[in-house]
Write a protein that holds these residues in place. Structure first.
Motif, PDB file in Angstrom:
ATOM      1  N   MET A 163      -9.864   2.568 -12.735  1.00 32.96           N
ATOM      2  CA  MET A 163      -9.619   1.042 -13.249  1.00 32.96           C
ATOM      3  C   MET A 163      -9.200  -0.005 -12.390  1.00 32.96           C
ATOM      4  O   MET A 163      -8.840   0.209 -11.282  1.00 32.96           O
ATOM      5  CB  MET A 163      -8.407   1.226 -14.316  1.00 32.96           C
ATOM      6  CG  MET A 163      -7.033   1.348 -13.992  1.00 32.96           C
ATOM      7  SD  MET A 163      -6.207   0.245 -13.138  1.00 32.96           S
ATOM      8  CE  MET A 163      -5.993  -0.977 -14.586  1.00 32.96           C
ATOM      9  N   ASN A 179      -4.882   4.729  -6.443  1.00 35.92           N
ATOM     10  CA  ASN A 179      -3.966   5.907  -6.505  1.00 35.92           C
ATOM     11  C   ASN A 179      -4.608   7.133  -7.091  1.00 35.92           C
ATOM     12  O   ASN A 179      -5.808   7.224  -7.427  1.00 35.92           O
ATOM     13  CB  ASN A 179      -2.506   5.577  -7.404  1.00 35.92           C
ATOM     14  CG  ASN A 179      -1.317   6.182  -6.692  1.00 35.92           C
ATOM     15  OD1 ASN A 179      -1.397   7.410  -6.659  1.00 35.92           O
ATOM     16  ND2 ASN A 179      -0.562   5.650  -6.195  1.00 35.92           N
ATOM     17  N   ILE A 180      -3.899   8.083  -7.225  1.00 34.54           N
ATOM     18  CA  ILE A 180      -4.389   9.530  -7.354  1.00 34.54           C
ATOM     19  C   ILE A 180      -5.166   9.698  -8.610  1.00 34.54           C
ATOM     20  O   ILE A 180      -6.390  10.325  -8.352  1.00 34.54           O
ATOM     21  CB  ILE A 180      -3.162  10.738  -7.410  1.00 34.54           C
ATOM     22  CG1 ILE A 180      -3.756  12.253  -7.391  1.00 34.54           C
ATOM     23  CG2 ILE A 180      -2.322  10.494  -8.426  1.00 34.54           C
ATOM     24  CD1 ILE A 180      -4.458  12.321  -5.791  1.00 34.54           C
ATOM     25  N   SER A 181      -4.742   9.189  -9.695  1.00 28.45           N
ATOM     26  CA  SER A 181      -5.807   9.587 -11.055  1.00 28.45           C
ATOM     27  C   SER A 181      -7.080   8.763 -10.573  1.00 28.45           C
ATOM     28  O   SER A 181      -8.226   9.536 -10.973  1.00 28.45           O
ATOM     29  CB  SER A 181      -5.109   8.992 -12.121  1.00 28.45           C
ATOM     30  OG  SER A 181      -3.823   9.904 -12.058  1.00 28.45           O
ATOM     31  N   CYS A 182      -6.934   7.748 -10.187  1.00 27.69           N
ATOM     32  CA  CYS A 182      -8.116   6.645 -10.206  1.00 27.69           C
ATOM     33  C   CYS A 182      -8.998   7.262  -8.996  1.00 27.69           C
ATOM     34  O   CYS A 182     -10.113   7.385  -9.003  1.00 27.69           O
ATOM     35  CB  CYS A 182      -7.744   5.190 -10.075  1.00 27.69           C
ATOM     36  SG  CYS A 182      -7.035   4.530 -11.299  1.00 27.69           S
ATOM     37  N   CYS A 186      -7.075   0.096  -8.438  1.00 31.53           N
ATOM     38  CA  CYS A 186      -6.349   0.990  -8.187  1.00 31.53           C
ATOM     39  C   CYS A 186      -6.854   2.070  -7.332  1.00 31.53           C
ATOM     40  O   CYS A 186      -7.958   2.616  -7.824  1.00 31.53           O
ATOM     41  CB  CYS A 186      -5.826   1.578  -9.637  1.00 31.53           C
ATOM     42  SG  CYS A 186      -4.747   3.166  -9.544  1.00 31.53           S
ATOM     43  N   CYS A 221      -0.706   2.873  -7.936  1.00 35.37           N
ATOM     44  CA  CYS A 221      -1.070   3.032  -9.506  1.00 35.37           C
ATOM     45  C   CYS A 221      -0.620   1.759 -10.349  1.00 35.37           C
ATOM     46  O   CYS A 221       0.677   1.371 -10.330  1.00 35.37           O
ATOM     47  CB  CYS A 221      -0.247   4.286 -10.071  1.00 35.37           C
ATOM     48  SG  CYS A 221      -0.302   4.671 -11.855  1.00 35.37           S
ATOM     49  N   LEU A 222      -1.529   1.159 -11.176  1.00 31.82           N
ATOM     50  CA  LEU A 222      -1.159   0.297 -11.933  1.00 31.82           C
ATOM     51  C   LEU A 222      -0.821   0.617 -13.414  1.00 31.82           C
ATOM     52  O   LEU A 222      -0.591  -0.190 -14.456  1.00 31.82           O
ATOM     53  CB  LEU A 222      -2.446  -0.704 -12.041  1.00 31.82           C
ATOM     54  CG  LEU A 222      -2.596  -1.499 -10.893  1.00 31.82           C
ATOM     55  CD1 LEU A 222      -4.230  -2.278 -10.813  1.00 31.82           C
ATOM     56  CD2 LEU A 222      -1.634  -2.673 -10.650  1.00 31.82           C
ATOM     57  N   GLY A 223      -0.409   1.857 -13.495  1.00 33.52           N
ATOM     58  CA  GLY A 223       0.130   2.400 -14.885  1.00 33.52           C
ATOM     59  C   GLY A 223      -1.059   2.431 -16.084  1.00 33.52           C
ATOM     60  O   GLY A 223      -0.317   2.500 -17.099  1.00 33.52           O
ATOM     61  N   ALA A 224      -2.017   2.573 -15.565  1.00 25.18           N
ATOM     62  CA  ALA A 224      -3.119   2.737 -16.611  1.00 25.18           C
ATOM     63  C   ALA A 224      -4.037   4.066 -16.249  1.00 25.18           C
ATOM     64  O   ALA A 224      -5.423   3.883 -16.436  1.00 25.18           O
ATOM     65  CB  ALA A 224      -3.898   1.284 -17.005  1.00 25.18           C
ATOM     66  N   CYS A 225      -3.593   5.127 -15.931  1.00 26.28           N
ATOM     67  CA  CYS A 225      -4.107   6.338 -15.620  1.00 26.28           C
ATOM     68  C   CYS A 225      -5.261   6.870 -16.462  1.00 26.28           C
ATOM     69  O   CYS A 225      -6.123   7.391 -16.134  1.00 26.28           O
ATOM     70  CB  CYS A 225      -3.315   7.488 -14.956  1.00 26.28           C
ATOM     71  SG  CYS A 225      -1.985   6.814 -14.165  1.00 26.28           S
TER      72      CYS A 225
END
Ligand code: FES
Length: 279
Positions: A178, A137-140, A135, A169-173
Motif C-alpha cells: 500500500m 515494511n515486512i507485509s508490504c 510502505c 509500516c503505515l498500519g494498513a498491512c
C-alpha cells in the motif's frame, strides 16, 4: 576513566578495521554522521532564541493555529497540528513557516524546529506539493512493495511536485502493498496502478477511488457513512435503504444480482462436538 583521545580513537578504529579485514562501509553525511545534522556543532556564542514578534502571518493560518491551541491546556501541545498546517500553506516547514507558527504560539522557533526535525511527515527541506509514502515494511515487502516503490520512483522522476519515499509500516498491512498518497491510503497496489495513481494526483482528482482504504467494504454497514456514503451492497441489502446507487459509488462496479435486496439467511446452529463421540 577518561574519554579516549584522538590517537586512541584512531587506534581503536584501526583494530576494528583489521578485525573486519577491511573498513566496514557505512554511508556518512558531510559532517561524518550517519544522520544528517547530528554532528553539527552548536554555536555557543549565539544569542538565546527569542519569540518572534510582529511577523506577518496569513489570517487563515493564524486562525487554524489558534484553533488547535484552544484544544489543549498547554498551548505547546498544538505544535504538531500547527506545523502541519504551516506545511500545507508553505509546502514545507521553511524557516519562514516556523517563524509564523512560533509567533502565533508564543514559543521559540528552536522549539518548533526540534519538533519538526523529529517527525518524518514534517518536511524540513523543500518538498513537492504531493507526498507519496510507499510502505516497504515486512507485509508490504512480501507482497511486492519493493518493485512497486521502484516503479513509482521511476514514474515520478523529474516531477518536483511529487515527493516519493519509502516508509516503515503505515498500519494498513491488510491492504499490502500500500501507499499513502497525500494522506489517503490506497492498496493493494500493483505496478500497473502507478500511471493512473500519478495521473489522478497531477490532475487533482481523487486518487484510485476503487482502492482507497476509507472506501472499502467493512462489516459495519454504518462505517464511513459520514464522509463517503454507504457501500452500494449495504445500501441494497439493508431494509428500508434507498436502492439507488450514487454515481460516486460506481468505482465498486456492478452489484451482483444475488446481493440485491436479499436478507442474509441466519446461520443454522451446529451440533456440539464432543471428543468422546469419536471413540
Ligand atoms: S507492512 Fe505495510 S502497512 Fe504494514
Amino acid at each position: 576513566m577518561s574519554a579516549p583521545d584522538g590517537a586512541e580513537r584512531l587506534i581503536r578504529g584501526l583494530e576494528l578495521e583489521s578485525s573486519y579485514g577491511s573498513a566496514p562501509s557505512v554511508p556518512r553525511y558531510a559532517g561524518g554522521s550517519r544522520v544528517p545534522g547530528w554532528d553539527r556543532a552548536a554555536d555557543l556564542e549565539k544569542d538565546p532564541a527569542e519569540i518572534p514578534e510582529d511577523i506577518e502571518v496569513p489570517e487563515d493560518l493564524r486562525a487554524e493555529i489558534e484553533g488547535h491551541m484552544a484544544n489543549y491546556p498547554d498551548r505547546r501541545s498544538a505544535a504538531l497540528p500547527a506545523l502541519a498546517a504551516a506545511q500545507r500553506v508553505h509546502g514545507w516547514c521553511s524557516p519562514e513557516a516556523i517563524e509564523q507558527v512560533a509567533c502565533v504560539m508564543r514559543v521559540t522557533p528552536a522549539y518548533l524546529e526540534s519538533v519538526a526535525s523529529f517527525y518524518d511527515m514534517l518536511e524540513t527541506t523543500p518538498a513537492g506539493r504531493h507526498s507519496v509514502y510507499v510502505c516497504t515494511n515486512i507485509s508490504c515487502s512480501l507482497r511486492g512493495a519493493d518493485a512497486l516503490y521502484e516503479t513509482i520512483v521511476r514514474a515520478a522522476e523529474g516531477d518536483d511536485q511529487i515527493g516519493v519515499r519509502s516508509f516503515e509500516c503505515l498500519g494498513a498491512c491488510d491492504i499490502a502493498p500500500m501507499a499513502s498518497v497525500d494522506g489517503v491510503y490506497v492498496g493493494p497496489l500493483v505496478p500497473e496502478d502507478v500511471p493512473a495513481l500519478l495521473d489522478d494526483l497531477r490532475a487533482g482528482r481523487d486518487v484510485l477511488p476503487g482502492k482507497q482504504l476509507a472506501r472499502r467494504l467493512v462489516a459495519d454497514p454504518d462505517a464511513n457513512s459520514g464522509e463517503f456514503g454507504e457501500h452500494p451492497v449495504h445500501r441494497l441489502t439493508l431494509p428500508g435503504r434507498d436502492p439507488e446507487i450514487p454515481p460516486e459509488r460506481a468505482a465498486f462496479g456492478e452489484v451482483a444480482d444475488e446481493d440485491r435486496g436479499e436478507e442474509t439467511a441466519p446461520l443454522e446452529p451446529q451440533p456440539e462436538h464432543h471428543e468422546e463421540d469419536e471413540s
